[in-house]
Structure formats: C-alpha cells, structure tokens
Design a protein around this motif. Structure first.
Motif, mmCIF file in Angstrom:
data_model
loop_
_atom_site.group_PDB
_atom_site.id
_atom_site.type_symbol
_atom_site.label_atom_id
_atom_site.label_comp_id
_atom_site.label_asym_id
_atom_site.label_seq_id
_atom_site.Cartn_x
_atom_site.Cartn_y
_atom_site.Cartn_z
ATOM 1 N N LEU A 1 68.079 -31.563 64.005
ATOM 2 C CA LEU A 1 68.613 -32.742 64.142
ATOM 3 C C LEU A 1 67.589 -33.824 63.635
ATOM 4 O O LEU A 1 67.827 -34.976 62.854
ATOM 5 C CB LEU A 1 69.220 -33.075 65.399
ATOM 6 N N VAL A 2 66.447 -33.827 64.221
ATOM 7 C CA VAL A 2 65.447 -34.603 64.145
ATOM 8 C C VAL A 2 64.910 -34.590 62.488
ATOM 9 O O VAL A 2 64.702 -35.686 61.954
ATOM 10 C CB VAL A 2 64.183 -34.389 65.008
ATOM 11 N N ALA A 3 64.778 -33.639 61.888
ATOM 12 C CA ALA A 3 64.451 -33.340 60.575
ATOM 13 C C ALA A 3 65.304 -33.686 59.683
ATOM 14 O O ALA A 3 64.828 -34.332 58.571
ATOM 15 C CB ALA A 3 64.312 -31.780 60.292
ATOM 16 N N SER A 4 66.820 -33.754 60.115
ATOM 17 C CA SER A 4 67.575 -34.238 59.106
ATOM 18 C C SER A 4 67.871 -35.795 59.362
ATOM 19 O O SER A 4 67.871 -36.591 58.442
ATOM 20 C CB SER A 4 68.926 -33.608 59.460
ATOM 21 N N ALA A 5 67.742 -36.235 60.804
ATOM 22 C CA ALA A 5 67.938 -37.811 61.024
ATOM 23 C C ALA A 5 66.960 -38.731 60.368
ATOM 24 O O ALA A 5 67.086 -39.797 60.138
ATOM 25 C CB ALA A 5 68.567 -37.818 62.427
ATOM 26 N N ALA A 6 65.622 -38.162 60.837
ATOM 27 C CA ALA A 6 64.530 -39.187 60.378
ATOM 28 C C ALA A 6 64.391 -39.567 59.096
ATOM 29 O O ALA A 6 64.276 -40.764 59.062
ATOM 30 C CB ALA A 6 63.237 -38.596 60.916
ATOM 31 N N PRO A 7 64.375 -38.895 57.917
ATOM 32 C CA PRO A 7 64.591 -39.478 56.681
ATOM 33 C C PRO A 7 65.638 -40.377 56.637
ATOM 34 O O PRO A 7 65.413 -41.199 55.771
ATOM 35 C CB PRO A 7 64.921 -38.073 55.816
ATOM 36 N N SER B 1 73.510 -44.420 62.725
ATOM 37 C CA SER B 1 72.818 -43.179 62.984
ATOM 38 C C SER B 1 72.972 -42.349 63.936
ATOM 39 O O SER B 1 73.102 -41.226 63.855
ATOM 40 C CB SER B 1 71.005 -43.603 63.002
ATOM 41 N N THR B 2 73.370 -42.913 65.081
ATOM 42 C CA THR B 2 73.625 -42.096 66.303
ATOM 43 C C THR B 2 74.849 -41.443 66.311
ATOM 44 O O THR B 2 75.054 -40.128 66.679
ATOM 45 C CB THR B 2 73.678 -42.968 67.797
ATOM 46 N N THR B 3 75.957 -42.164 65.565
ATOM 47 C CA THR B 3 77.080 -41.195 65.400
ATOM 48 C C THR B 3 77.003 -40.122 64.454
ATOM 49 O O THR B 3 77.670 -39.192 64.381
ATOM 50 C CB THR B 3 78.238 -42.369 65.056
ATOM 51 N N THR B 4 76.214 -40.435 63.354
ATOM 52 C CA THR B 4 75.896 -39.342 62.279
ATOM 53 C C THR B 4 75.265 -38.115 63.054
ATOM 54 O O THR B 4 75.754 -37.013 62.626
ATOM 55 C CB THR B 4 75.020 -40.017 61.212
ATOM 56 N N ILE B 5 74.235 -38.493 63.923
ATOM 57 C CA ILE B 5 73.556 -37.318 64.768
ATOM 58 C C ILE B 5 74.530 -36.661 65.492
ATOM 59 O O ILE B 5 74.630 -35.534 65.835
ATOM 60 C CB ILE B 5 72.392 -37.973 65.495
ATOM 61 N N LEU B 6 75.573 -37.377 66.388
ATOM 62 C CA LEU B 6 76.571 -36.660 66.934
ATOM 63 C C LEU B 6 77.393 -35.904 66.082
ATOM 64 O O LEU B 6 77.718 -34.688 66.611
ATOM 65 C CB LEU B 6 77.592 -38.016 67.587
ATOM 66 N N GLY B 7 77.975 -36.298 64.932
ATOM 67 C CA GLY B 7 78.531 -35.580 64.044
ATOM 68 C C GLY B 7 77.945 -34.219 63.567
ATOM 69 O O GLY B 7 78.329 -33.181 63.636
ATOM 70 N N TYR B 8 76.427 -34.329 63.376
ATOM 71 C CA TYR B 8 75.572 -33.147 63.072
ATOM 72 C C TYR B 8 75.550 -32.162 64.350
ATOM 73 O O TYR B 8 75.739 -30.961 64.044
ATOM 74 C CB TYR B 8 74.223 -33.502 62.664
ATOM 75 N N SER B 9 75.593 -32.683 65.567
ATOM 76 C CA SER B 9 75.417 -31.787 66.522
ATOM 77 C C SER B 9 76.632 -30.963 66.977
ATOM 78 O O SER B 9 76.818 -29.877 67.309
ATOM 79 C CB SER B 9 75.060 -32.585 67.766
ATOM 80 N N ALA B 10 77.808 -31.637 66.413
ATOM 81 C CA ALA B 10 79.163 -30.999 66.702
ATOM 82 C C ALA B 10 79.329 -30.016 65.455
ATOM 83 O O ALA B 10 79.713 -28.797 65.845
ATOM 84 C CB ALA B 10 80.348 -31.748 66.307
ATOM 85 N N MET B 11 78.700 -30.241 64.115
ATOM 86 C CA MET B 11 78.507 -28.814 63.412
ATOM 87 C C MET B 11 77.702 -27.785 63.654
ATOM 88 O O MET B 11 77.876 -26.749 63.435
ATOM 89 C CB MET B 11 78.083 -29.714 61.925
ATOM 90 N N ALA B 12 76.690 -28.190 64.639
ATOM 91 C CA ALA B 12 75.797 -27.054 65.192
ATOM 92 C C ALA B 12 76.434 -26.028 65.891
ATOM 93 O O ALA B 12 75.889 -25.085 66.248
ATOM 94 C CB ALA B 12 74.523 -27.623 65.763
#
Length: 221
Positions: free
Chosen positions: A98-104, A155-166
């Motif tokens: 998540l960090v590797a994807s969100a930080a950029p 960004s936070t909501t995007t990370i939330l979406g990624y976490s759901a995909m995980a």
C-alpha cells in the motif's frame, strides 16, 4: 437482516483491520510522499534549486511505480513483505505494498498542490533573502495547505480502495469479508453490509478533509 454474534464480531474485526491498514499506510506514505513531492518541485527546471537531471530520474521512478496496478504490485512485493512483517497474509502484509503504491501518488499530489501557488509569492520570498528551507516551510507548505488537505482526503480514500482489493489475496479487512462471504459463499447480505460500511468510511474521510480544507483556506475567510 439479522446476523449472528460471530458475523457481527467478524465485521467489527474487519472494520478495525481496515482502519489500521488505511491509517498506518497513509501516515507512512505521507512521510515518504511529501519529501518526494518537495524534491520534484524544488529541482524542477523552473524550481527554487533547479536540478533537471535529478528531477527527471525521480519523476521516472515515480511514474513507473504509479503505472503498476496495485494487485500486481502486491504480488510482486510478497518476498519483500515477508521480510518486513514476517508474513504475506493478513492486514499487516498489505501495508508495505500500500505504501509503495500510494507514496508515488501522494508525491504527485503534493507536486500539483505546490505548483498551484502564485509564482509571485515565491519570488517575493526569494527577494527578501529567504533560504530554500524557509521558502518550503514558510511559503510552499502554508500556501498549499487547503489543496494538500483535499489531496489527503482523496489519497486516503484511494488507499482505502486498494486495501479492499487486497482482500482478494488474503489481505483481510472489510474487502476480505466481502470477497470471502459475498463471492465465494454467495452470502450477498454480508457483502452489501461491508460495502455500505466502506462507503460510509469514504464519506466521513471526504467530509473531514473538505471541512479542514475550508477552514484553512484564507480566501474564504
């Protein structure tokens, strides 16, 4: 729609895991992303300290990371994740990818926020003898605060979406519950509840971000 105590406990744990994933990943991503965004702006050919070569190389690396779909990045990082957190399953294993994807992504959001600042304000600070650090700390960050706060909500909501995909690969959280019960077991009611909770979390984050941005915007006071 009534659920057993076991299902309710499962959903509560899922909410906790999702919030842990999102909060920790967002904080770490911003710790990495803000400095990267600052470097991108400062070293730009029209920046405070132009270093075009560094800016292009860093920009290329950021674009490469951003172009990798999250699920693929999650799978690619399994060996690294195991070394960092000791497992490739559960919510903790989702944090590194998540960090590797969100930080950029955050770095580009920060860069965009800084570039919205009137160049005249920066030139005025330069003419007064402000150092690079002073311009960053006293001009760029304060002037871009409303935009940065809106970007933080996005960004936070995007990370939330990624976490759901995980959840599709054993990441846990609400995404894992929705997939395991809604897809594999055909228990649509549980899936709908988890989706509704995710929507509510997104709305809360977005509302908090917008309110903070409005309060910090000097133009609407």
């Amino acid at each position: 729609m009534l659920f057993s105590q076991q299902i309710l406990e499962l959903i509560r744990n899922g909410i906790g895991e999702t919030l842990c994933m999102v909060i920790i990943s967002t904080i770490v991503s911003y710790i990495i992303g803000i400095p990267l965004g600052i470097i991108l702006v400062v070293t730009d050919k029209e920046g405070i300290r132009p270093i075009p070569a560094l800016q292009k190389v860093l920009g290329l690396i950021i674009n490469l990371l951003r172009s990798v779909p999250f699920l693929i990045l999650l799978i690619m990082m399994i060996p690294v994740t195991r070394k960092l957190v000791g497992t490739s399953l559960g919510w903790k294993a989702v944090v590194p990818p998540l960090v590797a994807s969100a930080a950029p992504y955050i770095a580009r959001m920060v860069e965009s926020s800084f570039k919205e600042i009137d160049a005249g304000v920066i030139e005025a600070a330069k003419s007064m003898g402000a150092s690079t650090f002073q311009i960053i700390w006293k001009v760029l960050l304060p002037e871009s605060k409303p935009s940065l706060l809106i970007g933080a909500a996005i960004s936070t909501t995007t990370i939330l979406g990624y976490s759901a995909m995980a959840g599709a690969v054993g990441g846990g959280g609400l995404g894992g519950i929705a997939i395991n019960y809604g897809y594999y077991r055909y228990e649509t009611d549980i899936m709908l509840v988890t989706v509704a909770i995710l929507v509510i979390i997104v709305q809360v984050i977005q509302e908090i971000g917008m309110r903070l941005a409005r309060k910090s915007d000097k133009r609407i006071r």
